[in-house]
Design a protein around this motif. Structure first.
Motif, short mmCIF file in Angstrom:
data_model
loop_
_atom_site.label_atom_id
_atom_site.label_comp_id
_atom_site.label_asym_id
_atom_site.label_seq_id
_atom_site.Cartn_x
_atom_site.Cartn_y
_atom_site.Cartn_z
N ARG A 127 3.17 14.40 -2.54
CA ARG A 127 3.51 13.54 -1.40
C ARG A 127 3.26 12.07 -1.74
NH1 ARG A 127 1.26 15.61 4.24
NH2 ARG A 127 2.67 13.92 4.86
N GLY A 131 6.13 9.33 -1.74
CA GLY A 131 5.88 8.31 -0.72
C GLY A 131 5.87 6.91 -1.29
N HIS A 136 7.34 4.34 1.60
CA HIS A 136 7.14 4.75 2.99
C HIS A 136 6.03 3.89 3.61
CE1 HIS A 136 6.01 7.35 6.41
NE2 HIS A 136 7.25 7.78 6.33
N TYR A 139 2.26 4.21 3.00
CA TYR A 139 1.68 3.95 1.69
C TYR A 139 1.63 2.47 1.37
CZ TYR A 139 2.41 8.93 1.18
OH TYR A 139 2.38 10.28 1.38
#
Length: 649
Positions: A127, A131, A136, A139
């Protein structure tokens, strides 16, 4: 969530005129008299049923109390009039001091625990990889931005984000009110998978197994509280300065004198924070060229203080006296690194009671090593002072050892005394030096007057008070090193406190003067700790620690079981608030729940807790201990016999 009373509220009371009971002290006195009448008529005094808010105290029709006072007092400190539910915490010299054998679970438990961590790590890294690549919003704190380096390392925050976040509803739950026998939770929920929590506006009262309120002095009613209220009226709420810069009150001197008498040392120094007591005093004790020998499970405050001191440090296996002696031989014979010169001083630091393991220090063996190898001994009694020993004076009292055979005794007031801060006690020359060279003296805010009063009142309740034959209207301060004062009866350790060592305006109820209140609390705590510890083992759970430890760790192993155990406890018909602990506070595969017991709990409270553990233990496959098992009803029925056994088979 509504809490149902464990027993119905009596609907019929015999109407009779009773004197008004305006304080909790007068109420508790009335309860004691009611129990005495029950015994006189051949009856058995009753206890407060588990989490009952409005039950009758005794079976006599003459005994009725004000409902409001009952509700307030017994949510903070449960009534238990049965003298069978008492025990005296002490060490039996007929049995040699031995370490606690830690049981290992079956291999499939360890295997599934490791697999759980592996899966969390693998999926967490997957992930994180996608990410960060797709940038995203979750993050952003891990990514460089506008030329700045990332503020947080993804490695440092990986455990927090990928494991702790999933079970964060089990930690830092907001509460309100007195952390006594029960505690009030402020209910909350998370709309975004535990990233943030929002209050629901409701409250839940639950049985409290999470607070270090060992003797139950954290109360909103009672003699200690009334003394604190009076101190606020006289002194305000702050000293507004450090001890060496105008912040020393007469209460500070009285508290330090009383602490020294309570511990059995010549003098004492108090600090406004327990963690700071270690972290600021240890650098004043040792420096470069000195050696600190530390138990591997010592508290973070000790480790931090040693780092600040600049002294060399060597660590030995927890409570292993053979490893300690081997290390002593090595460091004494080899001396300082490179130069091999003798050490300026060698200081051994251990804890009286280890809060994560529930184990007691092997003090008799350490004293023998001290006589042989001539090192200084520092004992951190944060969790043992007030909670162990026939007189509540800590591990020295528990083992029957003269406290002056230990060089430095440190402790805190945040556990057994319902206050805050810590103390250092030792000989007068050492303590006077620490007043100047320890950073708490010139830099730290002096302890506030209400806290000082709570310490004095709770400590006097444990010690009892010696009244002069001819009472005087004025009371002079008594330092431990001063000579006897006419009219004041002095008692040797572990004796009572002279009345002249207390503030002249402090009320001293009869239960405080004779020490009966403190003794009752000590004996109730000792019964509760042995009952729960041995009851859990008889149910088949793997627990750590000694029988007399008020901290009872129950091993869960698998991290997923921590969250389930905590949630199931919190959502029962009688909610129970507990503490779950995992890595990095413990080794990776030894996640656990720590039950923190108190004298405020009744035997019925422990029965309720054992019943909950029995049910949840079957559900989560936690009963993996070897040895003889008893069914729950037999444990509850034979509780007194179980507590008084010398050894549990």
């Amino acid at each position: 969530m509504a809490i149902k009373s464990a027993s119905p509220t009596p609907s019929i009371f015999k109407k009779k005129s009773y004197p008004a009971m305006n304080t909790a002290a007068s109420y508790l006195s009335a309860v004691s008299e009611a129990d005495a009448r029950a015994r006189a008529h051949g009856g058995t005094p009753n206890s407060t049923p588990a989490l009952s808010l409005s039950s009758s105290v005794t079976t006599s029709s003459e005994d009725t109390v004000l409902h409001e006072i009952f509700t307030t007092v017994h949510t903070e400190f449960g009534h238990c009039g049965n003298e069978d539910y008492r025990y005296t915490s002490h060490y039996n010299p007929a049995h040699p001091v031995k370490g606690v054998t830690e049981q290992d679970p079956p291999y499939y438990i360890l295997l599934t625990t490791y697999i759980s961590y592996i899966l969390v790590i693998i999926f967490g890294h997957i992930r994180d990889f996608f990410g960060k690549r797709f940038k995203h919003s979750s993050y952003r704190h891990l990514l460089a931005h506008d030329g700045y380096a990332a503020l947080n390392s993804d490695f440092d925050s990986f455990y927090t984000r990928r494991l702790k976040l999933r079970i964060d509803d089990c930690f830092s739950h907001p509460v309100t009110g007195v952390p006594g026998r029960t505690i009030v939770l402020l209910d909350r929920y998370s709309p975004n998978y535990n990233k943030t929590f929002l209050p629901t506006g409701t409250r839940t009262r639950a049985m409290n197994l999470s607070s270090y309120n060992y003797l139950g002095f954290a109360q909103g009613k009672g003699a200690c509280t009334e003394a604190v209220v009076e101190s606020v009226n006289r002194y305000g709420v702050s000293a507004c300065g450090s001890r060496l810069e105008g912040g020393t009150l007469d209460l500070h001197m009285q508290a330090e004198s009383l602490v020294a008498r309570f511990i059995g040392m010549e003098d004492a120094l108090i600090s406004s924070m327990g963690f700071a007591t270690n972290s600021t005093i240890i650098p004043a004790l040792v420096s470069k060229g000195c050696l600190v020998i530390s138990d591997e499970l010592n508290h973070a405050s000790i480790r931090f203080g040693v780092r600040l001191s600049g002294a060399n440090v060597r660590v030995f296996k927890h409570n292993d006296m053979q490893a300690l002696e081997s290390l002593l031989r090595e460091v004494i014979s080899q001396g300082q690194p490179k130069t091999h010169r003798p050490w300026k001083k060698i200081l051994l630091i251990v804890e009286g009671l280890y809060s994560m393991e529930g184990t007691l220090v092997a003090l008799p063996q350490i004293i023998e090593l001290k006589k042989k190898y001539k090192f200084y001994l520092f004992i951190d009694e944060a969790h043992s002072i007030g909670a162990l020993g026939p007189h509540g004076r800590g591990v020295c009292d528990y083992y029957g050892i003269n406290p002056r055979s230990v060089d430095i005794l440190m402790g805190t007031f945040t556990k057994s005394f319902g206050a805050a801060g810590g103390y250092i006690s030792g000989n007068k020359v050492l303590v006077d030096r620490l007043r100047v060279y320890g950073h708490t003296g010139p830099y730290a805010e002096a302890m506030s007057p209400p806290i000082l009063t709570q310490i004095i009142a709770s400590m006097a309740s444990i010690m009892g008070i010696t009244l002069p034959e001819k009472s005087s209207s004025s009371r002079s301060l008594i330092r431990n090193t001063e000579g006897p004062i006419p009219g004041v009866e002095y008692e040797q350790y572990p004796g009572k406190a002279p009345v002249s060592a207390l503030p002249p305006w402090m009320l001293t109820p009869s239960t405080m003067v004779d020490g009966s209140e403190g003794l009752t609390r000590l004996r109730r705590l000792a019964f509760n700790t042995r009952y729960l510890n041995r009851g859990l083992r008889k149910l088949g759970f793997i627990t750590y620690g000694h029988d007399d430890s008020p901290i009872v760790p129950l091993l869960l192993f698998n991290p997923g079981k921590m969250a389930v155990f905590s949630r199931l406890m919190r959502t029962r018909a009688t909610p129970i608030v507990i503490v779950v602990v995992a890595y990095p506070a413990t080794p990776l595969v030894t996640s656990r729940v720590r039950f923190c017991l108190s004298a405020s709990h009744t035997k019925e409270d422990i029965d309720t807790l054992l019943a909950a553990c029995d049910e949840i233990g079957d559900l989560l496959d936690l009963k993996q201990a070897a040895g003889e098992r008893w069914p729950l009803h037999e444990i509850i029925t034979r509780a007194v016999e179980l507590v008084n056994m010398e050894e549990v088979p």
